[in-house]
Design an enzyme around this catalytic site. Structure first.
Site, PDB file in Angstrom:
ATOM      1  N   HIS A   1      36.787  38.099  43.190  1.00  0.00           N
ATOM      2  CA  HIS A   1      36.010  39.072  44.111  1.00  0.00           C
ATOM      3  C   HIS A   1      34.641  38.739  44.007  1.00  0.00           C
ATOM      4  CE1 HIS A   1      39.948  41.288  43.268  1.00  0.00           C
ATOM      5  NE2 HIS A   1      40.148  41.216  44.497  1.00  0.00           N
TER       6      HIS A   1
ATOM      7  N   TYR B   1      39.706  46.694  41.966  1.00  0.00           N
ATOM      8  CA  TYR B   1      40.202  46.090  40.559  1.00  0.00           C
ATOM      9  C   TYR B   1      39.388  44.564  40.547  1.00  0.00           C
ATOM     10  CZ  TYR B   1      41.874  46.931  36.412  1.00  0.00           C
ATOM     11  OH  TYR B   1      42.148  47.299  34.812  1.00  0.00           O
TER      12      TYR B   1
END
Ligand code: PAF
Length: 283
Positions: free
Chosen positions: A37, A32
């Site tokens: 990230h 997600y």
């Protein structure tokens, strides 16, 4: 980018890379993806020859009643982002591939895991350490990259790697924030509009604590009280899980703030449990 689900195939590929002298960088994730990230994956791309991103919502790090089933998932979008940021392999195993029936070996670092998040999540870091060690064995990275938002996790993984002589350089990368200061987290989607409006004040309270220290306050309890007062007024929808001023490496609570101090916090805000931290002194 290849998508692999089988641990042995990943291990064989990474063994070949290692034999060829390639520098593999591992980025463990639960998916997600947000810009935090992406920053970890693009950092990995910039330092390594090969980038392995693992995407595994690890059931063993969720306690009873936690959000394992609800944890947000979007494999298609994540795969596109991993590829766009330079991953060579996206490893997406199933729980039974990583923890087959009869799995009985666990890694624990009790001296660091029994504090902060470990108080309300007593089995969490055992699950994290075990899965991360398994990922180290599969990908055999020379470097592994983690976000500093989970500061305690990073400190524990560093200690685990050191104590078990794992030949990996554990790198922590800076927290990526929304424009208003809220630390990016996959769990931010749980916030209601009202909760989302208050959530950046977690960061602003930490910045206030840092300003108090920079202004000369050295008593940790006084700094914590200053922050607590701010949060009582500006974060009324949240419940404190903990507000702790600790040594950044040992995570031991500090009474006086001298050369190195970290403030780590966790709040429950509606359905979300949000963590954040800031160095109050030291780099
Ligand atoms: O930080 C996370 O997303 C997870 O704890 C990790 C390191 C991927 C292990 O499951």
């Amino acid at each position: 980018m290849q998508i692999l689900t089988d641990p042995r195939t990943l291990q064989q590929t990474c063994l070949r890379w290692r034999a060829d002298g390639q520098h593999t960088v591992l980025v463990p994730t639960m998916g997600y993806y947000h810009s935090g990230h992406e920053s970890l994956i693009s950092y990995a791309r910039s330092v390594g020859d090969k980038v392995v991103v693992s995407l595994f919502v690890n059931p063993t790090q969720f306690g009873p009643g936690e959000d394992l089933a609800a944890y947000p998932r979007d494999l298609e979008r994540d795969a596109a982002l991993a590829e766009a940021n330079g991953a060579d392999i996206l490893f997406t195993p199933q729980p039974a591939d990583m923890f087959p029936a009869g799995h009985a070996t666990w890694i624990e670092v009790p001296s660091l895991a029994g504090t902060l998040c470990g108080v309300s999540r007593p089995t969490h870091f055992r699950g994290v350490c075990t899965v991360v060690m398994k990922l180290f064995q599969l990908a055999m990275p020379r470097t592994a990259v983690f976000g500093q938002k989970d500061w305690q996790q990073l400190a524990i993984i560093r200690r685990m790697a050191r104590d078990l002589n794992v030949p990996v350089d554990v790198v922590g990368r800076p927290i990526v924030r929304e424009q208003d200061g809220l630390a990016m987290s996959s769990r931010n989607i749980y916030l209601s509009t009202e909760e989302r409006a208050q959530a950046p004040n977690i960061h602003h309270g930490l910045a206030l604590g840092r300003a108090l220290v920079q202004g000369g306050e050295r008593d940790a309890a006084a700094v914590a009280e200053g922050m607590r007062r701010y949060w009582r007024e500006n974060l009324p929808l949240a419940q404190e899980d903990y507000i702790s001023i600790v040594h950044p490496e040992t995570l031991e609570p500090l009474a006086r703030i001298t050369d190195a101090a970290l403030c780590a916090v966790a709040f429950r805000l509606g359905k979300a449990r949000l963590i954040d931290n800031m160095l109050l002194a030291g780099e």
